[in-house]
Design a protein around this motif. Structure first.
Motif, PDB file in Angstrom:
ATOM      1  N   PHE A 126       4.370 -16.726  14.044  1.00  0.00           N
ATOM      2  CA  PHE A 126       5.289 -17.902  13.842  1.00  0.00           C
ATOM      3  C   PHE A 126       4.259 -18.915  13.088  1.00  0.00           C
ATOM      4  N   ALA A 127       2.824 -18.805  13.669  1.00  0.00           N
ATOM      5  CA  ALA A 127       2.477 -20.345  12.370  1.00  0.00           C
ATOM      6  C   ALA A 127       1.827 -19.562  11.486  1.00  0.00           C
ATOM      7  N   PHE A 128       1.509 -18.839  11.075  1.00  0.00           N
ATOM      8  CA  PHE A 128       1.331 -18.047   9.594  1.00  0.00           C
ATOM      9  C   PHE A 128       2.683 -18.200   8.736  1.00  0.00           C
ATOM     10  N   ARG A 129       3.950 -17.666   9.094  1.00  0.00           N
ATOM     11  CA  ARG A 129       4.920 -17.444   8.562  1.00  0.00           C
ATOM     12  C   ARG A 129       5.672 -18.841   8.313  1.00  0.00           C
ATOM     13  N   HIS A 130       5.627 -19.861   9.215  1.00  0.00           N
ATOM     14  CA  HIS A 130       5.896 -21.183   8.856  1.00  0.00           C
ATOM     15  C   HIS A 130       4.908 -22.160   9.144  1.00  0.00           C
ATOM     16  N   PRO A 131       3.806 -22.446   8.135  1.00  0.00           N
ATOM     17  CA  PRO A 131       2.588 -23.992   8.343  1.00  0.00           C
ATOM     18  C   PRO A 131       3.510 -24.780   8.421  1.00  0.00           C
ATOM     19  N   GLU A 132       4.910 -24.730   7.464  1.00  0.00           N
ATOM     20  CA  GLU A 132       5.528 -25.857   6.946  1.00  0.00           C
ATOM     21  C   GLU A 132       5.870 -26.900   8.332  1.00  0.00           C
ATOM     22  N   GLN A 133       5.946 -25.942   9.598  1.00  0.00           N
ATOM     23  CA  GLN A 133       6.620 -26.215  10.724  1.00  0.00           C
ATOM     24  C   GLN A 133       5.603 -26.467  12.556  1.00  0.00           C
ATOM     25  N   VAL A 134       4.070 -26.036  11.279  1.00  0.00           N
ATOM     26  CA  VAL A 134       3.021 -25.795  12.278  1.00  0.00           C
ATOM     27  C   VAL A 134       1.585 -26.594  12.550  1.00  0.00           C
ATOM     28  N   ALA A 135       0.845 -27.824  13.377  1.00  0.00           N
ATOM     29  CA  ALA A 135       0.263 -28.274  13.255  1.00  0.00           C
ATOM     30  C   ALA A 135      -1.554 -27.640  13.742  1.00  0.00           C
ATOM     31  N   TYR A 136      -1.341 -26.901  15.353  1.00  0.00           N
ATOM     32  CA  TYR A 136      -1.948 -26.214  16.150  1.00  0.00           C
ATOM     33  C   TYR A 136      -1.640 -25.125  16.054  1.00  0.00           C
ATOM     34  N   LEU A 137      -2.260 -23.619  16.406  1.00  0.00           N
ATOM     35  CA  LEU A 137      -2.217 -22.630  16.866  1.00  0.00           C
ATOM     36  C   LEU A 137      -3.773 -22.308  17.618  1.00  0.00           C
ATOM     37  N   VAL A 138      -2.938 -21.924  19.256  1.00  0.00           N
ATOM     38  CA  VAL A 138      -4.121 -21.386  19.977  1.00  0.00           C
ATOM     39  C   VAL A 138      -3.193 -20.244  20.158  1.00  0.00           C
ATOM     40  N   SER A 139      -3.981 -18.902  20.030  1.00  0.00           N
ATOM     41  CA  SER A 139      -4.414 -17.441  20.505  1.00  0.00           C
ATOM     42  C   SER A 139      -5.045 -17.281  21.096  1.00  0.00           C
ATOM     43  N   MET A 140      -4.959 -16.757  22.779  1.00  0.00           N
ATOM     44  CA  MET A 140      -5.781 -16.168  23.348  1.00  0.00           C
ATOM     45  C   MET A 140      -5.629 -14.845  22.958  1.00  0.00           C
ATOM     46  N   SER A 141      -6.896 -14.435  23.338  1.00  0.00           N
ATOM     47  CA  SER A 141      -6.496 -12.593  23.351  1.00  0.00           C
ATOM     48  C   SER A 141      -5.489 -11.837  22.865  1.00  0.00           C
ATOM     49  N   GLY A 142      -5.148 -12.581  21.695  1.00  0.00           N
ATOM     50  CA  GLY A 142      -3.985 -11.919  20.752  1.00  0.00           C
ATOM     51  C   GLY A 142      -4.281 -10.807  20.160  1.00  0.00           C
ATOM     52  N   ALA A 143      -3.085  -9.387  19.644  1.00  0.00           N
ATOM     53  CA  ALA A 143      -3.798  -8.269  18.782  1.00  0.00           C
ATOM     54  C   ALA A 143      -2.430  -8.840  17.502  1.00  0.00           C
ATOM     55  N   PHE A 144      -2.620  -8.454  16.583  1.00  0.00           N
ATOM     56  CA  PHE A 144      -1.910  -9.086  15.215  1.00  0.00           C
ATOM     57  C   PHE A 144      -1.756  -7.524  14.387  1.00  0.00           C
ATOM     58  N   ASP A 145      -2.045  -6.752  14.737  1.00  0.00           N
ATOM     59  CA  ASP A 145      -1.239  -5.251  14.245  1.00  0.00           C
ATOM     60  C   ASP A 145       0.282  -4.971  14.258  1.00  0.00           C
ATOM     61  N   ILE A 146       1.483  -5.528  14.447  1.00  0.00           N
ATOM     62  CA  ILE A 146       2.831  -4.535  14.337  1.00  0.00           C
ATOM     63  C   ILE A 146       2.847  -3.430  14.858  1.00  0.00           C
ATOM     64  N   ARG A 147       2.262  -2.583  13.648  1.00  0.00           N
ATOM     65  CA  ARG A 147       2.911  -1.523  12.915  1.00  0.00           C
ATOM     66  C   ARG A 147       2.463  -0.514  14.266  1.00  0.00           C
ATOM     67  N   THR A 148       1.652  -0.681  15.391  1.00  0.00           N
ATOM     68  CA  THR A 148       1.447  -0.100  16.619  1.00  0.00           C
ATOM     69  C   THR A 148       2.834   0.413  17.474  1.00  0.00           C
ATOM     70  N   PHE A 149       3.812  -1.095  17.383  1.00  0.00           N
ATOM     71  CA  PHE A 149       5.079  -0.717  17.796  1.00  0.00           C
ATOM     72  C   PHE A 149       7.020  -0.022  16.644  1.00  0.00           C
ATOM     73  N   THR A 150       6.105   0.087  15.340  1.00  0.00           N
ATOM     74  CA  THR A 150       7.152   0.668  15.057  1.00  0.00           C
ATOM     75  C   THR A 150       7.228   2.343  14.100  1.00  0.00           C
ATOM     76  N   ASP A 151       6.541   2.919  15.574  1.00  0.00           N
ATOM     77  CA  ASP A 151       6.562   4.784  15.425  1.00  0.00           C
ATOM     78  C   ASP A 151       6.761   5.282  13.593  1.00  0.00           C
ATOM     79  N   GLY A 152       5.932   4.647  13.030  1.00  0.00           N
ATOM     80  CA  GLY A 152       5.584   4.573  11.625  1.00  0.00           C
ATOM     81  C   GLY A 152       6.575   4.308  10.395  1.00  0.00           C
ATOM     82  N   PHE A 153       7.246   3.685  10.807  1.00  0.00           N
ATOM     83  CA  PHE A 153       8.653   2.645  10.115  1.00  0.00           C
ATOM     84  C   PHE A 153       7.470   1.876   9.370  1.00  0.00           C
TER      85      PHE A 153
END
Length: 235
Positions: A126-153
């Protein structure tokens, strides 16, 4: 610490979205739950208690929002195309409805977003898609490659919700105002994901703090230590 349960009707989702809100005033933090988590998860797992002093002192107001993971990324019964489209409706709810409501209620131009594990993905995306809305981002133990959820799509809808794909092509100056924390640990299953995203941000000249803690696991005891530490530092 004041707790308020609210139902926010979303036109994009065509339903009420439940939330728990903590505090009377303070800088707003929108807090996402972990995988398939509900709006009360942060309370149940001690994350809210970990920042009780910061909330009671009026420094922060925490909005614990519900997820729709069971209808989007984790909806294995749906075609991957529809999983992504459902998430896009959730993003529209956040961007067009909930976040403007929070900004108006708290009289701020931008908000903070935070989350643990899959909630860390939600916060970062959300922060990276909408930086005009966000001043602070705190991600704890996040993972950032959503392709593992799309079964190749894969198409533009996946690309624009996959930070490790779109951030290398972003203009770094768009995030210059944002304070970014990527928290992880040596035993964290998402450690490498955070290092990879940190390298991407470094290559774009985007200032951030990659915090790699000691030998602790990907679990609530780690996040309950991180969250008050990060909030006490970013404002």
């Amino acid at each position: 610490m004041e707790e308020k349960h609210i139902k926010y009707y979303s036109h994009h989702l065509d339903r009420d979205v439940e939330m728990l809100v903590y505090g009377n005033w303070g800088y707003p933090i929108l807090l996402f739950p972990t995988t398939l988590g509900r709006y009360y998860q942060a309370k149940d797992m001690g994350l809210i208690d970990s920042v009780k002093g910061l909330v009671e002192s009026g420094k922060y107001k925490i909005y614990c929002v519900d997820s729709i993971d069971a209808e989007s990324w984790y909806a294995k019964h749906l075609n991957p195309q529809y999983r992504v489209l459902n998430h896009i409706q959730y993003d529209k709810f956040l961007n067009n409805e909930l976040v403007p409501y929070i900004r108006q209620e708290c009289h701020v131009g931008k908000i903070g977003v935070a989350g643990c594990s899959f909630g860390g993905f939600h916060a970062a995306n959300f922060a990276f898609r909408h930086p005009e809305q966000v001043a602070y981002l705190v991600s704890m133990s996040g993972a950032f490659d959503i392709r593992t959820f799309t079964d190749g799509f894969y198409d533009d809808t996946v690309y624009f919700n996959n930070p490790v794909d779109y951030m290398p092509n972003e203009q770094g100056w768009r995030f210059g105002h944002m304070k970014i924390v990527l928290g992880t640990s040596e035993w964290d299953i998402c450690r490498d994901s955070n290092v990879k995203l940190s390298n991407i941000l470094n290559n774009k000249g985007i200032d951030h703090w990659l915090d790699i803690r000691g030998w602790e696991k990907h679990d609530w005891p780690l996040w309950n230590k991180m969250f008050p530490d990060y909030l006490s530092r970013i404002l």
